[in-house]
Design an enzyme around this catalytic site. Structure first.
Site, PDB file in Angstrom:
ATOM      1  N   GLU A   1       4.507  40.311  -6.425  1.00 38.49           N
ATOM      2  CA  GLU A   1       3.186  39.977  -6.965  1.00 38.49           C
ATOM      3  C   GLU A   1       2.459  41.259  -7.356  1.00 38.49           C
ATOM      4  OE1 GLU A   1       0.384  36.880  -5.059  1.00 38.49           O
ATOM      5  OE2 GLU A   1      -0.331  38.820  -4.351  1.00 38.49           O
TER       6      GLU A   1
ATOM      7  N   ARG B   1       0.809  -1.211   0.000  1.00 38.12           N
ATOM      8  CA  ARG B   1       0.000   0.000   0.000  1.00 38.12           C
ATOM      9  C   ARG B   1       0.848   1.269   0.000  1.00 38.12           C
ATOM     10  NH1 ARG B   1      -2.809   1.853  -2.741  1.00 38.12           N
ATOM     11  NH2 ARG B   1      -3.884  -0.139  -2.715  1.00 38.12           N
TER      12      ARG B   1
ATOM     13  N   ASP C   1      -0.758  38.293 -11.141  1.00 43.32           N
ATOM     14  CA  ASP C   1      -1.639  37.414 -10.391  1.00 43.32           C
ATOM     15  C   ASP C   1      -3.097  37.586 -10.774  1.00 43.32           C
ATOM     16  OD1 ASP C   1      -2.130  35.485  -8.300  1.00 43.32           O
ATOM     17  OD2 ASP C   1      -2.912  37.130  -7.088  1.00 43.32           O
TER      18      ASP C   1
ATOM     19  N   LYS D   1       2.276  25.120  -2.940  1.00 45.11           N
ATOM     20  CA  LYS D   1       1.017  24.493  -2.540  1.00 45.11           C
ATOM     21  C   LYS D   1       1.155  22.977  -2.642  1.00 45.11           C
ATOM     22  CE  LYS D   1      -1.673  28.554  -3.820  1.00 45.11           C
ATOM     23  NZ  LYS D   1      -2.681  29.134  -4.724  1.00 45.11           N
TER      24      LYS D   1
ATOM     25  N   LYS E   1       4.282  39.431  -1.551  1.00 44.68           N
ATOM     26  CA  LYS E   1       2.885  39.225  -1.928  1.00 44.68           C
ATOM     27  C   LYS E   1       2.008  40.328  -1.344  1.00 44.68           C
ATOM     28  CE  LYS E   1       1.469  35.041  -2.143  1.00 44.68           C
ATOM     29  NZ  LYS E   1       1.458  33.867  -3.024  1.00 44.68           N
TER      30      LYS E   1
END
Length: 291
Positions: A198, A101, A219, A136, A168
């Site tokens: 950004e 597994r 963005d 991410k 950002k």
């Protein structure tokens, strides 16, 4: 694993993952299968796609039982048609079933990432743009998932908060604007480190270029605004790397690539993929027959 994470570090992770799965022992296998039983496990794909993670599968079985033999017939990064035999594992049936597994979980997930990445890369074929991942990723699996992106023909963005600057929206708010943020960063980081900013609109793109950003991320811009932003940035500083990001779908890749950006970063490569369907059968007999 060529180009992949350090083997010793991955082996230690595998020990932890096996401990999570096995606990005090594989009770089903120990009860149902006679001690000393030997088998050959056939690992094959039930879907066509790009394969990634076979060296991990080999490591899993070697940690479970160094006496197992693992023969691999496909290389990570290869395209495999449905039904292709990827590898054979031979030896103790107890050991094969105990490692099955975890080895399949890793192989299926990484192959799913590689396959999705390859579809995006194929959609950009012929365009001077690279497809990149983002941060991410699944906690604890970033190095492996970014390896899978490379196996699929994609490129890696920064690995973490430590290896590149990305200013950002919240950094901009906290610092008092783009120019102030870039000035503060330049005064504190090594001159060898890149600064990315950004930009959500044309005004921010212009301010980032004038402030001395090395990379500007456009963005969540629509195509029309993106074309305007690229033209504006190239006029102000032709050396700046321009990245497009935010809600990028496979269908938009070619359209975005024609806007003149250098990089398209896609968080969905590692957070919204479908695992490739890969199975292990014992001597051609479905494993379900043992349950």
């Amino acid at each position: 694993m060529a180009g992949g994470p350090a083997v010793d570090a991955v082996r230690e992770q595998i020990r932890q993952w096996l401990a999570e799965d096995i606990g005090s022992g594989d009770v089903t296998t120990m009860a149902a299968v006679p001690a000393g039983h030997l088998s050959q496990g056939v690992i094959h794909t039930k879907q066509s796609g790009i394969i990634a993670g076979l060296p991990l599968a080999r490591l899993v079985f070697s940690v479970v039982d160094p006496g197992l033999r693992f023969d691999q017939y496909v290389t990570d990064g290869d395209f495999a048609e449905k039904g292709t035999v990827l590898a054979l594992v031979e030896g103790s049936t107890h050991s094969i079933l105990t490692g099955e597994r975890l080895s399949l979980n890793l192989l299926q997930r990484l192959s799913g990432i590689a396959s999705k990445t390859n579809r995006y890369v194929s959609a950009a074929a012929g365009l001077p743009v690279r497809i990149s991942d983002t941060r991410k990723t699944t906690p604890g699996h970033r190095t492996l998932e970014k390896y899978a992106v490379r196996a699929g023909g994609g490129a890696n963005h920064r690995f973490g908060l430590y290896d590149a600057v990305m200013i950002k929206d919240n950094h901009i708010k906290a610092a008092g604007g783009i120019a102030a943020a870039v000035r503060a960063v330049k005064s504190r980081i090594p001159h060898t480190m890149m600064i990315e900013v950004e930009a959500e609109n044309l005004m921010q793109a212009e301010e980032a270029a004038q402030a001395g950003a090395h990379i500007i991320m456009l963005d969540n811009m629509n195509t029309e605004m993106m074309i305007e932003a690229v033209t504006l940035i190239r006029r102000l500083a032709s050396h700046i790397v321009i990245e497009a990001s935010g809600g990028i779908t496979e269908e938009r890749i070619a359209e975005i690539g024609r806007c003149g950006v250098d990089v398209i970063s896609v968080g969905g490569l590692t957070h919204s993929f479908q695992a490739l369907d890969i199975s292990l059968d014992l001597n051609g007999i479905k494993k379900e027959a043992l349950l």
